[in-house]
Design an enzyme around this catalytic site. Structure first.
Site, PDB file in Angstrom:
ATOM      1  N   ARG A 100     -57.235  60.249 -13.007  1.00 57.62           N
ATOM      2  CA  ARG A 100     -58.173  59.141 -13.217  1.00 57.62           C
ATOM      3  C   ARG A 100     -59.268  59.132 -12.150  1.00 57.62           C
ATOM      4  NH1 ARG A 100     -54.753  54.963 -13.095  1.00 57.62           N
ATOM      5  NH2 ARG A 100     -55.536  53.790 -11.328  1.00 57.62           N
TER       6      ARG A 100
ATOM      7  N   ARG B 242     -73.252  54.677 -13.225  1.00 56.15           N
ATOM      8  CA  ARG B 242     -72.112  55.593 -13.175  1.00 56.15           C
ATOM      9  C   ARG B 242     -72.554  57.055 -13.205  1.00 56.15           C
ATOM     10  NH1 ARG B 242     -67.286  53.058 -13.810  1.00 56.15           N
ATOM     11  NH2 ARG B 242     -67.298  50.951 -14.667  1.00 56.15           N
TER      12      ARG B 242
ATOM     13  N   LYS C  81     -64.226  48.110  -3.676  1.00 60.68           N
ATOM     14  CA  LYS C  81     -65.586  47.662  -4.027  1.00 60.68           C
ATOM     15  C   LYS C  81     -65.621  46.205  -4.457  1.00 60.68           C
ATOM     16  CE  LYS C  81     -66.854  50.434  -7.273  1.00 60.68           C
ATOM     17  NZ  LYS C  81     -65.547  51.083  -7.466  1.00 60.68           N
TER      18      LYS C  81
END
Length: 212
Positions: free
Chosen positions: A171, A88, A13
């Site tokens: 993660r 998010r 990104k």
């Protein structure tokens, strides 16, 4: 034009955001950079955000939204902006929708760079470091000539705990865009999904085509 760039860690990104910004002239807003700027300048919002960041906690949505609104009110954001690292979750997406609607604007495109989990693990867990000189290697993209040994000094290579595959997988589960966030933009008719397994140039091309 306002664009949201979505994707998991390792999808590229940050690199793509810079390339899109250069090609379109849109302001690239990274929430991490925004937080650091406010903390460095010791603004009221920066002081508030730092209370959470210093404890390793997420900055509350309300504070982040206020920073975003302040940022897109500046002259360099008149043509629009591309949000990298925000929203998010659906709550943040709705707050952003409301904030932009109050300005007579909206999210025009949500661009999702999709990469399978196993590829992400391979990208993120392949890093090894020389214990002696600190040189970095990647077992797939930049491997040492002799396994476990540094080409430059012969030192032992080791892997940080954060780079171990099992830690990377954990993660990823926490940091991937949640399904309901993706559905929020899909139902709004603005989601475009891009194949992140392509070359850097091909991904950039597809992102720019999706913006058109």
């Amino acid at each position: 034009m306002y664009i949201v760039l979505l994707g998991p860690p390792g999808a590229g990104k940050g690199t793509q955001a810079q390339r899109i910004a250069a090609a379109t002239g849109l302001l690239h807003i990274s929430t991490g950079d925004m937080f650091r700027e406010h903390v460095k300048n010791n603004t009221e919002l920066g002081q508030l955000a730092n209370q959470y960041m210093s404890r390793g906690e997420l900055v509350p949505d309300e504070v982040t939204i206020k920073m975003l609104l302040e940022r897109i009110s500046r002259d360099d954001a008149k043509a629009g902006a591309m949000f990298d690292g925000f929203p998010r979750n659906v709550a943040q997406a709705r707050a952003l929708d409301e904030a932009l609607a109050a300005r007579g604007a909206r999210v025009d495109r949500a661009l999702l760079i999709s990469v399978p989990d196993e590829e992400l693990v391979a990208r993120l867990s392949g890093r090894w470091i020389c214990r002696n000189c600190g040189r970095l290697y990647h077992e797939r993209n930049d491997p040492p000539a002799a396994p476990g040994r540094c080409d430059a000094c012969g030192g032992e290579l080791y892997q940080r705990d954060d780079d171990r595959p099992e830690v990377v997988r954990s993660r990823l589960e926490k940091q991937k865009p949640p399904a309901d966030l993706i559905e929020h933009y899909r139902s709004a008719g603005v989601l475009r999904e891009i194949n992140g397994l392509q070359s850097l140039e091909a991904v950039t091309h597809d992102l720019l085509e999706a913006i058109k």
